[in-house]
Design an enzyme around this catalytic site. Structure first.
Site, PDB file in Angstrom:
ATOM      1  N   GLU A 133       0.873  -1.183   0.000  1.00  0.00           N
ATOM      2  CA  GLU A 133       0.000   0.000   0.000  1.00  0.00           C
ATOM      3  C   GLU A 133       0.902   1.222   0.000  1.00  0.00           C
ATOM      4  O   GLU A 133       1.816   1.315   0.815  1.00  0.00           O
ATOM      5  CB  GLU A 133      -0.906   0.000   1.239  1.00  0.00           C
ATOM      6  CG  GLU A 133      -1.675   1.301   1.412  1.00  0.00           C
ATOM      7  CD  GLU A 133      -2.557   1.337   2.665  1.00  0.00           C
ATOM      8  OE1 GLU A 133      -2.910   0.262   3.191  1.00  0.00           O
ATOM      9  OE2 GLU A 133      -2.875   2.450   3.111  1.00  0.00           O
ATOM     10  N   GLU A 138      -2.345  11.723   2.541  1.00  0.00           N
ATOM     11  CA  GLU A 138      -3.308  11.225   3.522  1.00  0.00           C
ATOM     12  C   GLU A 138      -3.180  12.031   4.811  1.00  0.00           C
ATOM     13  O   GLU A 138      -2.090  12.437   5.204  1.00  0.00           O
ATOM     14  CB  GLU A 138      -3.020   9.753   3.850  1.00  0.00           C
ATOM     15  CG  GLU A 138      -3.994   9.158   4.852  1.00  0.00           C
ATOM     16  CD  GLU A 138      -3.677   7.707   5.182  1.00  0.00           C
ATOM     17  OE1 GLU A 138      -2.508   7.326   5.146  1.00  0.00           O
ATOM     18  OE2 GLU A 138      -4.632   6.974   5.486  1.00  0.00           O
TER      19      GLU A 138
END
Ligand code: NAG
Ligand code: NAG
Ligand code: NAG
Ligand code: NAG
Length: 314
Positions: A133, A138
């Site tokens: 990932e 974010e």
């Protein structure tokens, strides 16, 4: 000193490693409706959202496109019943998957507000975390970290000292350690996330994945040093000219080839959940996160993505 003796070898090496790529996908506006999927799934991160399908997203105007714009937002008009589903929102995933590639994101606005947890990232949901990932952009609740992070299967760590402008938080990428914190790097400037990013008209994020390293750059909208390759989308790019990255993840103590497989590109906006909910009060947001989301639709007026383009080079 017979320096010239080594010249042919040096030339050969630089030819092999020249980081040039060709445009393979160029998504703008309506293009996102054809070859990306609105994921109509329960949020795997336990957020107070209801991810709707494309038909519903378009009819509620949560997803909106023009020739050069993609908007994705969560509902900002409905008071929710505490016993009913979460706030309608959008999770958009590319149908294509990629291994080694460069992805360039032009983002004019990102979701902001208490409870928001937006992400622009890559993974293979059906094989997490074995296919890796990469969280490119974010954060939660408008405050730091404005962070780029890898999450992997066991036996992947990052060296403490690296050539990057950001600051490493944790260096163990294994999702099973540290509550799945992953190995994160915080960007050095506040205009890389949330309200400060938005006031500035956003900017560009770019991620290069090879089997030797993964690196991520950020340029604010008003950063005159943004490479032409990034802002203008030519058919060929050369990442060697892009300068020191914000985050650099080398394969020194992590075999990237075995820890990363095919990945989709994903944009999402969840609310509360495993990250934004857990740090809601410590990030300065009031009361209970889920109650806040249920009762305050107008708090989400600025909880939207405005995407100029996503370009992939291979
Ligand atoms: C989209 O979701 C709505 C609401 O749940 C449902 O009625 C509709 O059948 C779905 N459409 C598609 C194409 O799945
Ligand atoms: C849908 O959303 C867009 C972008 O936020 C906005 O410009 C447009 O006016 C909205 N359309 C309707 C019918 O509300
Ligand atoms: C951990 O990864 C290294 C390569 O980075 C490899 O040499 C080693 O065998 C791996 N160890 C385990 C237990 O998988
Ligand atoms: C807006 C925001 O959260 N900015 C943070 C980005 O990260 C740095 C640390 O690297 C913080 O100091 C900023 O507050």
């Amino acid at each position: 000193m017979s320096f010239t003796k080594f010249l042919p070898l040096a030339c050969f090496i630089s030819a092999v490693y020249a980081a040039t790529y060709s445009l393979s996908d160029n998504w703008i506006g309506p293009g996102f409706l054809n070859t990306w999927t609105h994921e109509n799934i329960a949020d795997p991160t336990n957020g107070r959202v209801n991810y709707v399908n494309e038909t519903t997203a378009l009819s509620l105007n949560l997803t909106y496109v023009t020739d050069d714009t993609l908007i994705m937002r969560c509902d900002d008009t409905t008071v929710l019943s505490a016993s009913g589903p979460g706030r309608n929102s959008v999770r958009l995933r590319s149908d294509k998957t990629y291994t080694t590639h460069v992805a360039v994101f032009d983002i004019r606005h990102m979701p902001q507000g208490c409870a928001t947890w937006p992400a622009a990232w890559e993974t293979l949901e059906s094989d997490w975390p074995n296919s890796g990932e990469i969280d490119i952009l974010e954060g939660a609740n408008d405050v730091s970290p404005n962070q780029s992070t890898l999450h992997t299967s066991a036996n992947c760590t990052m060296p403490a000292t690296r050539t990057q402008t950001g600051t490493a938080t944790t260096n163990d990428c294994y999702g099973g350690d540290n509550n799945n914190a992953g190995c994160g790097v915080q960007a050095p400037t506040t205009d890389s996330y949330g309200p400060n990013f938005n006031e500035n008209g956003g900017g560009w994020y770019a991620m290069e994945r090879t089997t030797d390293f993964i690196q991520i750059w950020f340029w604010a909208r008003n950063d005159a040093s943004v490479p032409f390759d990034v802002s203008s989308g030519p058919a060929q790019i050369d990442t060697d000219t892009w300068g020191e990255p914000t985050a650099y993840f080398p394969n020194t103590d992590c075999d990237l080839a075995s820890h990363f497989g095919e990945n989709n590109i994903i944009f999402d906006l969840t609310l509360c959940g495993d990250l934004a909910g857990a740090v809601f009060n410590s990030d300065g947001c009031p009361g209970d996160c889920v109650t806040y989301v249920n009762d305050n639709p107008s708090a989400f007026t600025n909880a939207y993505w405005d995407i100029g383009f996503v370009r992939v080079y291979q």
